[in-house]
Write an enzyme that holds these catalytic residues in place. Structure first.
Site, short mmCIF file in Angstrom:
data_model
loop_
_atom_site.label_atom_id
_atom_site.label_comp_id
_atom_site.label_asym_id
_atom_site.label_seq_id
_atom_site.Cartn_x
_atom_site.Cartn_y
_atom_site.Cartn_z
N CYS A 63 0.83 -1.21 0.00
CA CYS A 63 0.00 0.00 0.00
C CYS A 63 0.86 1.26 0.00
O CYS A 63 1.72 1.43 0.87
CB CYS A 63 -0.90 -0.02 1.23
SG CYS A 63 -1.74 1.53 1.57
N TYR A 195 -6.06 6.25 -8.26
CA TYR A 195 -7.23 5.48 -7.81
C TYR A 195 -8.51 6.00 -8.46
O TYR A 195 -9.39 5.21 -8.84
CB TYR A 195 -7.34 5.54 -6.28
CG TYR A 195 -6.29 4.73 -5.56
CD1 TYR A 195 -6.54 3.40 -5.21
CD2 TYR A 195 -5.06 5.27 -5.24
CE1 TYR A 195 -5.59 2.63 -4.56
CE2 TYR A 195 -4.09 4.52 -4.59
CZ TYR A 195 -4.36 3.21 -4.25
OH TYR A 195 -3.40 2.45 -3.62
#
Length: 328
Positions: A63, A195
């Protein structure tokens, strides 16, 4: 990726129908601060003084948000003082788990829980919200100090300096206004922009996000033709916040999130700059490229339902930095 609703786990993805196909990130639920003397930070409550061994970091090497905190833990000499537990790269119906069937995974060092959500409900039994990394945990009061990566980075930058003796400052007071300005654009259009591109469910939402993303990459390419770093003559928080997205760009975002107008390697200054930061002492140790590639392509079945892991380009991050004539 699910969420907790009044302490109960629900396997539910983000709702983009109500936002015109746009991905909107949830606000972090815990916003306290560790400070040198335990006084309250910019948000949250007082009572979290910097102490060696008191805090524990829950992170994912896959992440980019958690990666920021792992980098600062390394750069600020905090490894002997703040322990870490690393979650599994596969984020499926149970969210982040502490499975250990992958090299380098740790399980949950503190409670041996199976799921990261158990940490959230230990802190707040009726918690509602997304279960995300990173998490900074206070072992003394058994609660979450913060799950906001940008704020954990700033805590790591200065709160523990008297303990570590490491006074390197990545958020110097005289540069804060410019760092904040640069951070805001990079967050909106690059860190979160990849994203917003990848999780968009309408053409309009995708076009909007991906256009802003590449506009900012072009802006950064020009900026880095004049300066070694984003703000000032030394690396700052702004550089490390950008780095965790750039290091994943060609391996993940270019293909998986359809950010494919150009590759990172097509931007000479950005590509050289990324390699320089990768070669910074200790930084490469915070990166597991196999986990990065696996996490995105295996976890996001709405984008990659076959869960095939791509072969990917062979990138040499060890090439020397090649920008010339810059401010040292």
């Amino acid at each position: 990726m699910g969420l907790l609703v009044n302490g109960k786990w629900v396997d539910k993805w983000y709702d983009t129908k109500s936002t015109g196909g746009r991905f909107e990130r949830w606000t972090s639920g815990f916003r306290n601060w560790v400070t040198a003397d335990g006084t309250a930070g910019p948000t949250g409550q007082a009572g979290f003084p910097a102490e060696s061994g008191r805090y524990h970091l829950y992170a994912a090497q896959a992440c980019p948000w958690a990666h920021r905190t792992l980098i600062f833990r390394k750069l600020k000499g905090l490894e002997p003082h703040i322990g870490v537990s690393v979650v599994h790269p596969d984020m499926l119906q149970d969210g982040w788990t502490f499975d250990k069937d992958w090299p380098g995974l740790t399980g949950d060092h503190l409670y041996d829980y199976p799921f990261l959500r158990d940490i959230y409900t230990r802190a707040e039994s009726a918690f509602s919200g997304r279960v995300t990394v990173p998490v900074l945990w206070d072992k003394k009061t058994e609660t979450i100090v913060s799950n906001e990566s940008s704020e954990i980075v700033r805590m790591f930058n200065s709160a523990f300096d008297t303990i570590t003796g490491n006074e390197v400052d990545f958020y110097p007071e005289n540069l804060r206004a410019e760092i904040n300005e640069v951070n805001e654009r990079i967050y909106k259009t690059i860190n979160n922009g990849v994203y917003q591109s990848g999780f968009a469910t309408t053409q309009e939402a995708y076009d909007e996000a991906v256009t802003a993303l590449f506009d900012t990459l072009e802006w950064l390419e020009a900026r880095l033709s004049r300066s070694s770093y984003l703000v000032g003559n030394h690396a700052t928080e702004a550089d490390w916040r950008l780095f965790t997205t750039l290091i994943r760009f060609d391996l993940v975002y270019h293909l998986h999130f359809k950010c494919n107008k150009m590759r990172l390697v097509d931007f000479p200054n950005l590509w050289s700059y990324t390699r320089e930061l990768y070669q910074w002492p200790g930084v490469r140790e915070t990166i597991d490229f196999d986990q990065v590639v696996r996490h995105y392509h295996y976890s996001h079945d709405s984008i990659n339902p076959s869960r095939i892991i791509p072969i990917n380009p062979d990138l040499d991050f060890d090439q020397p930095q090649t920008r010339k004539g810059l401010v040292a």
